[in-house]
Design an enzyme around this catalytic site. Sequence first.
Site, PDB file in Angstrom:
ATOM      1  N   TYR A  54       0.825  -1.206   0.000  1.00 48.81           N
ATOM      2  CA  TYR A  54       0.000   0.000   0.000  1.00 48.81           C
ATOM      3  C   TYR A  54       0.863   1.262   0.000  1.00 48.81           C
ATOM      4  CZ  TYR A  54      -3.172   3.722   1.286  1.00 48.81           C
ATOM      5  OH  TYR A  54      -3.865   4.904   1.297  1.00 48.81           O
ATOM      6  N   GLY A  61      -6.662   4.957  -0.757  1.00 53.32           N
ATOM      7  CA  GLY A  61      -8.008   5.050  -0.215  1.00 53.32           C
ATOM      8  C   GLY A  61      -8.868   3.904  -0.682  1.00 53.32           C
ATOM      9  N   HIS A  84      -5.822  15.673  -5.612  1.00 54.15           N
ATOM     10  CA  HIS A  84      -6.141  16.039  -4.231  1.00 54.15           C
ATOM     11  C   HIS A  84      -6.002  17.548  -3.984  1.00 54.15           C
ATOM     12  CE1 HIS A  84      -6.206  11.798  -3.740  1.00 54.15           C
ATOM     13  NE2 HIS A  84      -6.096  11.786  -2.415  1.00 54.15           N
ATOM     14  N   ASN A 197      -0.216  13.340   3.793  1.00 60.43           N
ATOM     15  CA  ASN A 197      -0.944  12.566   4.783  1.00 60.43           C
ATOM     16  C   ASN A 197      -0.539  12.945   6.203  1.00 60.43           C
ATOM     17  OD1 ASN A 197      -2.727  10.611   5.587  1.00 60.43           O
ATOM     18  ND2 ASN A 197      -1.902   9.045   4.227  1.00 60.43           N
ATOM     19  N   ARG A 286     -15.578  39.371  40.598  1.00 61.67           N
ATOM     20  CA  ARG A 286     -15.083  38.522  41.690  1.00 61.67           C
ATOM     21  C   ARG A 286     -14.554  37.185  41.190  1.00 61.67           C
ATOM     22  NH1 ARG A 286     -19.197  36.112  45.629  1.00 61.67           N
ATOM     23  NH2 ARG A 286     -20.506  37.621  44.548  1.00 61.67           N
TER      24      ARG A 286
END
Length: 523
Positions: A54, A61, A84, A197, A286
């Site tokens: 991979y 993907g 992309h 990535n 306060r």
Amino acid sequence: MQTVVVGTSGTTADDVIAVAREGARIELSAEAVAALAAARGIVDALAAKPEPVYGVSTGFGALATRHISPELRAQLQRNIVRSHAAGMGPRVEREVVRALMFLRLKTVASGHTGVRPEVAQTMADILNAGITPVVHEYGSLGCSGDLAPLSHCALTLMGEGDAEGPDGIVKPAGELLAEHGIEPVELREKEGLALLNGTDGMLGMLVMALADLQRLYVTADITAALSLEALLGTDKVLAPELHAIRPHPGQAVAAANMSAVLKGSGLTGHFQEEEAPRVQDAYSVRCAPQVAGAGRDTLAHARLVADRELASAIDNPVVLHGGTSQAEGSGGGRVESNGNFHGAPVAYVLDFLAIAAADLGSIAERRTDRLLDKNRSHGLPPFLADDAGVDSGLMIAQYTQAALVSEMKRLAVPASADSIPSSAMQEDHVSMGWSAARKLRTTVANLSRILAVELYAATRAIELRRGLTAAPASQAAIEALRAAGVEGPGPDRFLAPDLEAADAFVRDGKLIAAVEPVTGPLA
């Protein structure tokens, strides 16, 4: 000019700020170059094997099942970057893009991505040349990293797309690279994926927000002290022993800061000398240390997350050295898929900071409103006007402040609670961390403006307390603000320039710089 050396073991927040905002130069350490070469050797060995791996010899993907033949792999890497780089909307700020690129280089240099040394050097060369890729607002879901923003940066490395030169002019990236003698890179196996990535965009914005918020929290302690003083409140609630019995560290710091600013004040403690004496101050006065303190503790947690992320190497797949795997290369090294690109750790704290900052802005606006209301300001004129009725004073300045607070409340809705599946349900849960970071940037800018309005009102109110002497630190703040061109009490005038100048005074840290010579360092 400062030089930041990128090694194999992450980076620091100070280095991110130096590169993103101050234009520091970048060098790769010899250790990083060696790690890059070693990791590349593992990838090359895997690429030569017939078995698919991979990111090296497959698609990505939902398309990861296709084995890519050697002659198509360079095209695959080019294609993933081009496809992309699909962002839309306005351009992202220069400092964000520089932080994004630097943090990607940090991971690349770790020796866990398989990118060649010459690609890493080109990334450094582009940053050093002051070339900034055009990155757009929309395109990241914060999972599989900030894909579209990083792709636009990788496109510049290839000499494609548009980028801004050091002169601020946008040109085709290829032209800018040529002008600076930088050769575009020809991506090889895994390199396109490795450049895209990571959580680098959201992390860079987190680091810069932390730096800005640290300054604004100190500023908020000062403006809260000024408001307390202008309202003739009591500083007894700031006593260290009161905060020691509820030992949240940020709360004690905020109370100590306020006490330091109020030391020597002739205005505090008059709350029981009125016709209708107060037993105690309103919550917005306060409880200022409790609210600012909780925000400070939120900052501390976010800083811890950021530091861990700065020490991380985020990629998928990653190159590991040693061990066994089906995807094993030379010398026992291997490539493994993982989920470290998921932005959840960063996204959560980005949203958490937006919530804390919104509350800090809200309490500051409530103090401002008290200063302007003659029924609650203990003797101040309505809206701090010179001639109320003829003059409106700061009435609409508070409207502006309220509008900013309202927007901050909307922006406090967590982006990370959302998730939209993508990539044919392969990426079926995402962090939305980029969106969390983008809205936090707006929140931080709004908080600066809100504190500027409180500063403007409180200093004006103190000056209207004639016959009473403000604390030396308060006097120093007022003098510096007036010297910066922000006028004091008087008839109505065009307010927008005064408010903008007050915001710049806050944003640039000049309020803190004016006070600390009197108080000593404020934490």
